[in-house]
Motif scaffolding. Structure first.
Motif, short mmCIF file in Angstrom:
data_model
loop_
_atom_site.label_atom_id
_atom_site.label_comp_id
_atom_site.label_asym_id
_atom_site.label_seq_id
_atom_site.Cartn_x
_atom_site.Cartn_y
_atom_site.Cartn_z
N MET A 154 0.84 -1.19 0.00
CA MET A 154 0.00 0.00 0.00
C MET A 154 0.87 1.24 0.00
SD MET A 154 -3.01 -0.87 2.71
CE MET A 154 -3.50 0.82 2.64
N PRO A 155 0.38 2.30 -0.61
CA PRO A 155 1.14 3.55 -0.54
C PRO A 155 1.16 4.07 0.89
CG PRO A 155 -0.96 3.90 -1.61
CD PRO A 155 -0.82 2.42 -1.41
N ASP A 156 2.17 4.85 1.20
CA ASP A 156 2.35 5.34 2.56
C ASP A 156 1.43 6.53 2.79
OD1 ASP A 156 3.21 5.78 5.07
OD2 ASP A 156 5.18 6.53 4.53
N THR A 157 0.15 6.25 3.02
CA THR A 157 -0.83 7.32 3.25
C THR A 157 -1.27 7.37 4.70
OG1 THR A 157 -2.58 5.82 2.63
CG2 THR A 157 -1.71 7.24 0.90
N ALA A 158 -0.60 6.65 5.56
CA ALA A 158 -1.02 6.63 6.96
C ALA A 158 -0.55 7.86 7.70
CB ALA A 158 -0.47 5.38 7.63
N ARG A 159 0.58 8.42 7.33
CA ARG A 159 1.14 9.55 8.08
C ARG A 159 0.55 10.90 7.69
NH1 ARG A 159 6.83 7.22 7.08
NH2 ARG A 159 6.68 5.41 8.39
N TRP A 203 -4.30 -3.49 9.59
CA TRP A 203 -2.97 -4.09 9.69
C TRP A 203 -2.03 -3.46 8.65
CZ3 TRP A 203 -0.17 -7.15 6.23
CH2 TRP A 203 0.97 -7.75 6.75
N SER A 204 -2.52 -3.23 7.45
CA SER A 204 -1.70 -2.61 6.41
C SER A 204 -1.31 -1.19 6.79
CB SER A 204 -2.46 -2.59 5.08
OG SER A 204 -2.81 -3.89 4.69
N ARG A 205 -2.26 -0.45 7.35
CA ARG A 205 -1.94 0.91 7.79
C ARG A 205 -0.92 0.90 8.92
NH1 ARG A 205 -7.81 2.81 7.95
NH2 ARG A 205 -7.53 1.92 10.00
N GLU A 237 -6.42 -13.30 13.02
CA GLU A 237 -7.11 -14.38 12.30
C GLU A 237 -7.96 -13.81 11.16
OE1 GLU A 237 -8.17 -17.96 11.03
OE2 GLU A 237 -6.68 -17.57 12.58
N CYS A 238 -8.65 -12.71 11.42
CA CYS A 238 -9.45 -12.07 10.36
C CYS A 238 -8.55 -11.56 9.24
CB CYS A 238 -10.26 -10.91 10.94
SG CYS A 238 -11.60 -11.43 12.02
N ARG A 239 -7.41 -10.99 9.60
CA ARG A 239 -6.47 -10.50 8.59
C ARG A 239 -5.94 -11.64 7.75
NH1 ARG A 239 -1.05 -11.11 8.58
NH2 ARG A 239 -1.03 -11.55 10.78
N ARG A 240 -5.56 -12.75 8.40
CA ARG A 240 -5.06 -13.90 7.64
C ARG A 240 -6.14 -14.49 6.73
NH1 ARG A 240 -3.48 -15.76 12.62
NH2 ARG A 240 -1.51 -14.87 13.22
N ARG A 241 -7.36 -14.52 7.24
CA ARG A 241 -8.47 -15.04 6.44
C ARG A 241 -8.68 -14.17 5.19
NH1 ARG A 241 -11.73 -16.45 10.48
NH2 ARG A 241 -12.44 -14.33 10.77
#
Length: 190
Positions: free
Chosen positions: A1-6, A77-79, A104-108
């Motif tokens: 993902m692009p770094d848009t969290a900051r 999780w990606s953020r 578990e939700c992320r892995r699913r």
């Protein structure tokens, strides 16, 4: 993902204003250097076309996840990996779930995306639909037979009787094996 969290989200599209030569006639060298620096700074903070392409690809991939909570967990999780809020804190404060369930939700979700991308007919992509937390305990269906006597156990006295299996009393194979063992030992000794 692009770094848009900051960085903060854009409220509107930032269009740069380009000054023409008539605007710049009265400027000194300090103002020209300042304008040039502002132009290059704005170019570095503005989203690039590759960032938009990556963002669109992420949006296309996240649509493949069927469950909304799995999508949210994968996105959070990606953020967190891009430098945003830590995933553990997001699970606790925002989603109000345990971090293990969030993982578990992320892995699913990532498994479901992988299954869609592989397009393999042998992978059942619907396996993850009913794999949420179960309401009933695992051994809830076995409560009826816990108190029963086990008549089919090998330790039960009537499990193996001569009447049930008369062919089980034939030990000719054991005599044959013993004879072969004795011959091998005699060959080794000679």
């Amino acid at each position: 993902m692009p770094d848009t969290a900051r960085p903060a989200r854009l409220k509107a599209q930032a269009m740069p204003y380009v000054h023409d030569f008539d605007d710049m006639l009265g400027w000194g060298t300090d103002r020209l250097i300042e304008e040039r620096q502002a132009f290059w700074d704005a170019r570095s903070t503005r989203m690039q076309t590759k960032d938009v392409a990556i963002w669109e690809e992420c949006m296309n991939l996240i649509v493949l996840v069927s469950r909304e909570r799995d999508r949210r967990c994968l996105w959070a999780w990606s953020r967190s990996k891009a430098g945003g809020m830590p995933f553990n804190r997001w699970c606790k404060d925002i989603e109000h779930i345990h971090r293990n369930y969030g993982n578990e939700c992320r892995r699913r979700a990532s498994t479901e995306i992988t299954a869609h991308l592989l397009r393999n007919a042998l992978i059942d992509i619907h396996n993850s639909e009913n794999s949420a937390l179960q309401d009933t305990p695992e051994i809830g269906d076995k409560s009826a037979n816990i108190g029963e006597t086990r008549t089919y156990s090998w330790m039960a006295p009537d499990a193996f009787t001569r009447e049930m299996q008369p062919e089980a009393q034939d030990f000719t194979w054991a005599n044959l094996q013993n004879e072969r063992r004795r011959q091998r030992q005699a060959r080794k000794a000679a």
